[in-house]
Design an enzyme around this catalytic site. Structure first.
Site, PDB file in Angstrom:
ATOM      1  N   ASP A   1     -17.948   2.965  -7.709  1.00 36.93           N
ATOM      2  CA  ASP A   1     -16.690   3.877  -6.681  1.00 36.93           C
ATOM      3  C   ASP A   1     -16.979   5.368  -6.566  1.00 36.93           C
ATOM      4  O   ASP A   1     -15.629   5.705  -8.206  1.00 36.93           O
ATOM      5  CB  ASP A   1     -15.410   3.214  -7.825  1.00 36.93           C
ATOM      6  CG  ASP A   1     -14.135   3.828  -6.479  1.00 36.93           C
ATOM      7  OD1 ASP A   1     -14.283   4.762  -5.745  1.00 36.93           O
ATOM      8  OD2 ASP A   1     -13.131   3.062  -6.160  1.00 36.93           O
TER       9      ASP A   1
ATOM     10  N   TYR B   1       1.202  -1.487  -0.425  1.00 41.42           N
ATOM     11  CA  TYR B   1      -0.052  -0.092  -0.178  1.00 41.42           C
ATOM     12  C   TYR B   1       0.889   1.561   0.504  1.00 41.42           C
ATOM     13  O   TYR B   1       0.774   2.322  -0.890  1.00 41.42           O
ATOM     14  CB  TYR B   1      -0.702   0.010   1.301  1.00 41.42           C
ATOM     15  CG  TYR B   1      -1.751   0.844   1.156  1.00 41.42           C
ATOM     16  CD1 TYR B   1      -2.615   0.800   0.713  1.00 41.42           C
ATOM     17  CD2 TYR B   1      -2.273   2.261   2.211  1.00 41.42           C
ATOM     18  CE1 TYR B   1      -4.081   2.068   0.556  1.00 41.42           C
ATOM     19  CE2 TYR B   1      -2.432   2.821   1.851  1.00 41.42           C
ATOM     20  CZ  TYR B   1      -3.779   3.020   0.936  1.00 41.42           C
ATOM     21  OH  TYR B   1      -4.793   4.115   0.944  1.00 41.42           O
TER      22      TYR B   1
ATOM     23  N   SER C   1      -6.522   1.132  -4.166  1.00 42.82           N
ATOM     24  CA  SER C   1      -6.885   2.306  -4.379  1.00 42.82           C
ATOM     25  C   SER C   1      -4.955   2.824  -4.266  1.00 42.82           C
ATOM     26  O   SER C   1      -4.665   2.962  -5.846  1.00 42.82           O
ATOM     27  CB  SER C   1      -7.025   2.146  -2.777  1.00 42.82           C
ATOM     28  OG  SER C   1      -8.135   3.961  -2.490  1.00 42.82           O
TER      29      SER C   1
ATOM     30  N   HIS D   1     -16.144   1.295  -3.831  1.00 42.97           N
ATOM     31  CA  HIS D   1     -14.522   1.398  -3.483  1.00 42.97           C
ATOM     32  C   HIS D   1     -14.123  -0.043  -2.958  1.00 42.97           C
ATOM     33  O   HIS D   1     -12.930  -0.556  -2.489  1.00 42.97           O
ATOM     34  CB  HIS D   1     -13.860   2.486  -3.415  1.00 42.97           C
ATOM     35  CG  HIS D   1     -12.404   2.445  -2.758  1.00 42.97           C
ATOM     36  ND1 HIS D   1     -11.681   2.621  -4.299  1.00 42.97           N
ATOM     37  CD2 HIS D   1     -11.746   2.490  -1.627  1.00 42.97           C
ATOM     38  CE1 HIS D   1     -10.338   2.966  -3.811  1.00 42.97           C
ATOM     39  NE2 HIS D   1     -10.353   3.091  -2.626  1.00 42.97           N
TER      40      HIS D   1
END
Length: 775
Positions: free
Chosen positions: A709, A546, A626, A744
């Site tokens: 999203d 991430y 994301s 999302h």
């Protein structure tokens, strides 16, 4: 939420939407129309030929989505192992799961429970932990396909009323209702257009505070920019249009408001954020003096007039699309001058405006009020302590030199603190991404540590100051989440619920390694796999990351990962810079001009796995969602030779235009903005969309997104997919999977989750050359 309207802009795409298998095995993709869109960024011309795909309401975009999905789902359906993978996922997923109980009032407990394959977890209530529970809310009854999800709950202080939020199809927009827990019936109250905010009840239980945005224009619900949030008070039984406006700042469009109430009900604490950086301003209102329906003073009226006329005029100009760098700079200077002038007006009014004392108004650190004793606030902060500490601020003597340190900064990173039985501070730390919990008294004296069954992640420890018990969950990569009751008096943990999963954690090995990144920085990584793994460089390996927004990746149990490892895969999670594992300095080392460090860390993780014989480039896959989707997109365009497959999920792919949609502008605290010349120079170097090079052999790629999203709008993935398909020189598939009636990720139904994971794992099985033996 109002249905999206569709407008016919251009004739639908032609028969090239049909898909077929080329003779050499290379897929034929929809022929995506190109337009002559060129933007000028500070003198640099940048083409954006697929700009039209940003219009999620057009029939042409809908036709493109349908055509791309036909190619993708046709490809995935042809993978022989896919059905067996989905069957195994479904079998493993079918186990009873519990959430942590919380005591509401002094009468009963509330917790969530999923019997196994329910699309949404059901909320239950019971008078006693060993009592017979009854259903409080069953989100599965709110829609036939499970796409309406529970998105927040807040009980009144006595537990007599519950405010609960629901979202539709994964959207960030939330609608709140009010329920009587005893009867299970909803009242007439309905509060709309809440986003990125919860609700906070007043002590008397007659109403609650909430933050909301203005209702979006028709067709803009899922992509319109969200600014100018306002804080309201809703009295139970009144229509929303009668709600009291508590606070707004028309001169500060980017400010977001989080309201909290001290446990004694005296202070309304307003935490003001700007973007996603964990810095905030801290204001408070003494409700015993001002009440809720505050009557402005003459000084307040003058301050509001200044905010409305001067500040708002500047703010509106700064939102203009076509400003030059010089104009933007001049406006920023005007805004700074106006804010200083307003601050002087507030100072002349005794530090108050609109009934709030502006206690901490420098936006220099993170401040979180834990609770109070009279006029003394106990505050978690990283001010002059990048790994966090706890201080006491006397509101009668608020100057910084009078602050009292309760818990000093430690070598580990302080993640959060709660105050429970007999004024005990429960402090949760991270040491190399593993949870440690220490308990102190209000003087800062260390009382004891909470003992856990191993290295993993513990979360919870909520409750009120008079509660003698609390609950927490513990999990690791090979340990399903177990819920514990913790006795604050004795320090004893007892199991409340332990799941029964068709999985033996003892068959798997979890280790933590530390590797060096490009610049020599030591980065931790967790590696999990079946015991007895041969380090022959031939193991299919999935590397996940991430690296942003101060978010920490800690050990977590996942059915998806279990099935991956059952198929012979290695599962690796890298704790990249940009996250919160080592506090503010670690975060800062991976944002803004330092963002490339994150990609270097991830690439170095892959190189380490190859060098240490876990895998090879052709059998190494990367995955992230994301901001992690950005991570995968950047790394695959920088090092297409290093990976055997890539799965960027709901990724931020267009780093030049992310700020144009919904809440994207708030990410500038981590990314910067292409509106600024210096930031543009950084962003253009790694923006995944803009670093795709025609004629390059990119790895097999499965891009995922969803039509609802409204966090990272699907246009990011749409444009990235179209560009990648046009540039791909090799035979490797370049696919995009577009989920309908999903957002999302939050609130996604179990059935959709299982289907999506089955598709991703099938894609990896085919493209990494795996031959799994599935149960």
């Amino acid at each position: 939420m109002s249905p999206r309207t569709r407008f016919l802009l251009i004739a639908p795409l032609v028969a090239s939407f049909a898909w077929a298998q080329a003779p050499q095995g290379k897929l034929t993709y929809p022929e995506t129309r190109r337009v002559d869109q060129v933007d000028d960024y500070h003198g640099t011309k940048i083409a954006d030929p697929y700009r039209w795909l940003e219009d999620d309401n057009s029939d042409e975009t809908a036709a493109w989505v349908k055509a791309e999905n036909k190619v993708t789902f046709g490809y995935l359906a042809g993978i022989p192992q896919r059905a067996a993978i989905q069957n195994r996922l479904t079998k493993l997923w079918d186990y009873e799961r519990f959430g942590m109980p919380s005591k509401q009032g002094d009468a009963y407990y509330v917790y969530s429970r999923n019997t196994g394959l329910q699309n949404q977890a059901v909320v239950w209530m019971t008078d006693a932990l060993d009592g017979t529970p009854s259903v409080l809310i069953d989100p599965n009854t709110l829609s036939p396909d499970g796409t309406v999800a529970l998105s927040g709950m807040a009980f009144s202080d006595d537990g007599a009323l519950l405010a609960y939020g629901v979202s539709v199809a994964g959207s960030d927009w939330v609608k709140y209702k009010v329920r009587d827990p005893k009867t299970g019936k909803d009242l007439a109250d309905e509060i709309q257009w809440i986003k990125f905010a919860g609700v906070t009840w007043t002590k008397d239980g007659k109403g609650f505070f909430y933050g909301r945005f203005a209702a979006p224009q028709e067709g803009e619900q899922l992509k319109g920019v969200n600014k100018f949030q306002k804080l309201y008070y809703h009295k139970v039984g009144d229509p929303q249009e009668s709600d009291v406006l508590v606070y707004e700042r028309p001169d500060q469009p980017d400010w977001g408001f989080g309201a909290g109430l001290t446990e004694d009900g005296r202070f309304l604490v307003l935490s003001i954020s700007e973007g996603t950086e964990r810095k905030n301003r801290l204001f408070y209102r003494d409700l015993t003096k001002t009440g809720i329906d505050y009557k402005p003073t003459d000084a307040d009226s003058k301050i509001r007039e200044f905010e409305d006329k001067t500040g708002n005029q500047i703010a509106r100009k700064m939102l203009g699309e076509k400003l030059t760098a010089e104009e933007r700079k001049a406006l920023a200077e005007q805004a700074e001058k106006a804010l200083a002038e307003r601050s002087a007006m507030v100072a002349a009014n005794g530090g108050m405006a609109h009934g709030f004392v502006e206690l901490l108004n420098e936006f220099d650190a993170q401040y979180n009020v834990l609770d109070n004793d009279g006029g003394v606030f106990y505050v978690f902060t990283d001010y002059q302590a990048p790994r966090g500490r706890v201080i006491a601020i006397d509101t009668e003597k608020p100057a910084r030199e009078n602050w009292k340190e309760i818990i000093p900064q430690a070598a580990e990173t302080l993640q959060g603190v709660s105050i429970l039985n007999n004024n005990q501070l429960v402090a949760s730390y991270l040491k190399d991404a593993v949870t440690q919990v220490r308990i102190f008294d209000l003087t800062g004296k260390h009382l004891r540590d909470v003992k856990f069954p191993g290295l993993g992640t513990a979360g919870g420890f909520g409750g009120r100051r008079h509660h003698a018990e609390t609950f927490y969950s513990f999990t690791s990569y090979n340990v399903p989440p177990t819920i514990y009751r913790y006795d604050m008096k004795t320090g004893e943990s007892t199991v409340f619920r332990k799941p029964k999963v068709d999985f033996n954690g003892d068959d798997y090995e979890v280790k933590q390694v530390f590797y060096k990144s490009k610049d020599g920085t030591k980065v931790p990584m967790f590696i999990t796999h079946k015991k007895g793994l041969k380090l022959d460089g031939n193991n299919p390996t999935l590397l996940y990351g991430y690296g942003g927004f101060d978010i920490s990746l800690t050990p977590n149990f996942s059915i998806s990962a279990v099935v991956w490892m059952e198929m012979g895969g290695v599962y690796a999670v890298a704790n990249l810079r940009g996250g919160g594992e080592y506090g503010k300095e670690w975060h800062d080392a991976g944002r803004l001009k330092n963002k490339q460090n994150v990609f270097d860390d991830f690439i170095a993780a892959g190189e380490w796995l190859i060098a240490n014989k876990y895998t090879s480039a052709k059998r190494l896959a990367i995955q992230g969602g994301s901001n992690g989707g950005l991570l995968v997109g950047a790394c695959m365009t920088q090092r297409p030779d290093l990976f055997g497959a890539c799965i960027p999920e709901v990724g931020v792919m267009d780093m030049l235009r992310f700020q144009k949609f919904t809440i994207g502008w708030a990410w500038a605290s981590d990314y910067g903005s292409s509106d600024k010349p210096a930031d543009f120079s950084t962003l253009i170097k790694y923006s995944p969309l803009h670093n795709i090079k025609p004629g390059t052999k990119y790895p097999p790629t499965l891009i995922t997104t969803a039509d609802h999203d409204d966090r990272v709008v699907p246009a990011h993935s749409f444009k990235f997919a179209a560009t990648l398909q046009a540039a791909q020189a090799g035979d490797a598939p370049t696919l995009i999977r577009i989920q309908t009636k999903a957002g999302h990720g939050a609130g996604k139904p179990t059935t959709k989750i299982i289907e999506e994971v089955a598709d991703k794992w099938a894609f990896l099985v085919k493209n990494l050359g795996m031959e799994p033996a599935l149960n």
